[in-house]
Design an enzyme around this catalytic site. Structure first.
Site, PDB file in Angstrom:
ATOM      1  N   SER A  15      22.759  19.929 -29.187  1.00  0.00           N
ATOM      2  CA  SER A  15      23.053  18.557 -29.622  1.00  0.00           C
ATOM      3  C   SER A  15      24.362  18.079 -29.015  1.00  0.00           C
ATOM      4  O   SER A  15      25.115  18.857 -28.424  1.00  0.00           O
ATOM      5  CB  SER A  15      23.147  18.480 -31.156  1.00  0.00           C
ATOM      6  OG  SER A  15      24.245  19.245 -31.625  1.00  0.00           O
ATOM      7  N   ASP A  53      23.061  32.905 -33.815  1.00  0.00           N
ATOM      8  CA  ASP A  53      24.143  32.447 -34.681  1.00  0.00           C
ATOM      9  C   ASP A  53      25.448  32.975 -34.095  1.00  0.00           C
ATOM     10  O   ASP A  53      25.745  34.165 -34.190  1.00  0.00           O
ATOM     11  CB  ASP A  53      23.935  32.974 -36.100  1.00  0.00           C
ATOM     12  CG  ASP A  53      25.047  32.562 -37.053  1.00  0.00           C
ATOM     13  OD1 ASP A  53      25.997  31.891 -36.614  1.00  0.00           O
ATOM     14  OD2 ASP A  53      24.966  32.947 -38.239  1.00  0.00           O
ATOM     15  N   ASN A  79      31.152  25.541 -25.455  1.00  0.00           N
ATOM     16  CA  ASN A  79      31.262  24.233 -26.077  1.00  0.00           C
ATOM     17  C   ASN A  79      31.045  24.265 -27.587  1.00  0.00           C
ATOM     18  O   ASN A  79      31.501  23.365 -28.300  1.00  0.00           O
ATOM     19  CB  ASN A  79      30.215  23.305 -25.424  1.00  0.00           C
ATOM     20  CG  ASN A  79      29.889  22.097 -26.247  1.00  0.00           C
ATOM     21  OD1 ASN A  79      30.655  21.132 -26.288  1.00  0.00           O
ATOM     22  ND2 ASN A  79      28.746  22.129 -26.931  1.00  0.00           N
ATOM     23  N   TYR A 143      40.391  24.880 -37.758  1.00  0.00           N
ATOM     24  CA  TYR A 143      39.840  24.301 -36.530  1.00  0.00           C
ATOM     25  C   TYR A 143      40.920  24.170 -35.458  1.00  0.00           C
ATOM     26  O   TYR A 143      40.755  24.641 -34.326  1.00  0.00           O
ATOM     27  CB  TYR A 143      39.242  22.932 -36.862  1.00  0.00           C
ATOM     28  CG  TYR A 143      38.674  22.165 -35.699  1.00  0.00           C
ATOM     29  CD1 TYR A 143      37.569  22.635 -34.999  1.00  0.00           C
ATOM     30  CD2 TYR A 143      39.226  20.932 -35.319  1.00  0.00           C
ATOM     31  CE1 TYR A 143      37.024  21.908 -33.945  1.00  0.00           C
ATOM     32  CE2 TYR A 143      38.681  20.209 -34.271  1.00  0.00           C
ATOM     33  CZ  TYR A 143      37.588  20.694 -33.587  1.00  0.00           C
ATOM     34  OH  TYR A 143      37.049  19.982 -32.550  1.00  0.00           O
TER      35      TYR A 143
END
Length: 245
Positions: A15, A53, A79, A143
């Site tokens: 996606s 995963d 990515n 993050y």
């Protein structure tokens, strides 16, 4: 150009930026291997999907080894990513473990798997996807930390591998619409989305294609004199404060 039928591994090709990049690479004549939990939303004779995963270290290693046996590559784009938006007080150890594996552990596993082939070919292009959030953004503790770690790791690899004809570069995207990560935090076509777009110096949100174009520059056969660099593709948001609230 990347070169006709070069093989490129792309994580997170199901996606958003990853899917757009897979399409662009296929159009350029590359063989593409996508590593993600889901298949990309399209098919192609030269597209291969590896269901895995990437937060699972053992599964990631196994998938990489099996893919290397079938489709050895001299190009890798890591990515895949996740945000886990939380205020500092709510961040958990599981958040840290999961994103450390997804962002840093996966990069390490895939590069180590491909490294012997890249060294034999004396050619390699590694692109690691970081984020504009490394310069600071609320509720991005894990993050931003793990994506910043990618930059440090990539610069180290760039030094180690330059003599083998292998380059390592990082891209730090700003807010990019039409991606699951962005819209998990900011609903599509919402007032908040329009507010965030208005805070971007160039006056709009990024698109997956904006990032894909930067990635293909670093993957190019002719990009051998650029290594260890971090390119902010962020509409100018790295130049000052940015808030998604």
């Amino acid at each position: 150009m990347i070169g006709s039928m070069r093989t490129v591994w792309v994580t997170g090709g199901s996606s958003g930026i990853g899917a757009d990049l897979c399409r662009r690479l296929l159009d350029d004549g590359a063989e593409v291997v996508s590593f993600a939990r889901r298949d990309p939303p399209f098919s192609h004779a030269h597209l291969h999907s590896v269901a895995v995963d990437l937060t699972d270290p053992a599964a990631t290693r196994t998938a990489a080894e099996e893919a290397a046996a079938a489709w050895p590559a001299t190009r890798l784009v890591h990515n895949a990513g996740a945000i886990r938006e939380k205020p500092l007080a709510d961040v958990t150890g599981e958040d840290l473990d999961a994103l450390t594996q997804l962002h840093i552990g996966t990069a390490l596993a895939l590069v180590q798997t491909l490294l012997p082939h890249m060294r034999r070919e004396r050619c390699g292009r590694i692109v690691l996807m970081s984020t504009r959030a490394v310069v600071g953004l609320e509720k991005r503790t894990v993050y931003s930390a793990t994506k910043a770690g990618l930059i440090g790791m990539g610069r180290t690899w760039a030094l180690e591998l330059a003599g083998n004809g292998i380059t390592v570069n990082m891209i730090a995207p700003g807010p990019v619409e039409d991606t699951e990560m962005f819209h998990d935090v900011i609903p599509k076509d919402s007032e908040l989305s329009r507010t965030v777009a208005g805070r971007v110096p160039v006056g709009r949100l990024g698109t997956p294609a904006d990032i894909s174009r930067a990635v293909t520059f670093f993957l190019d056969d002719d990009a051998g004199f650029v290594t260890g660099q971090t390119l902010f593709v962020c509409g100018g948001t790295s130049l000052g404060g940015m808030s998604f609230t």
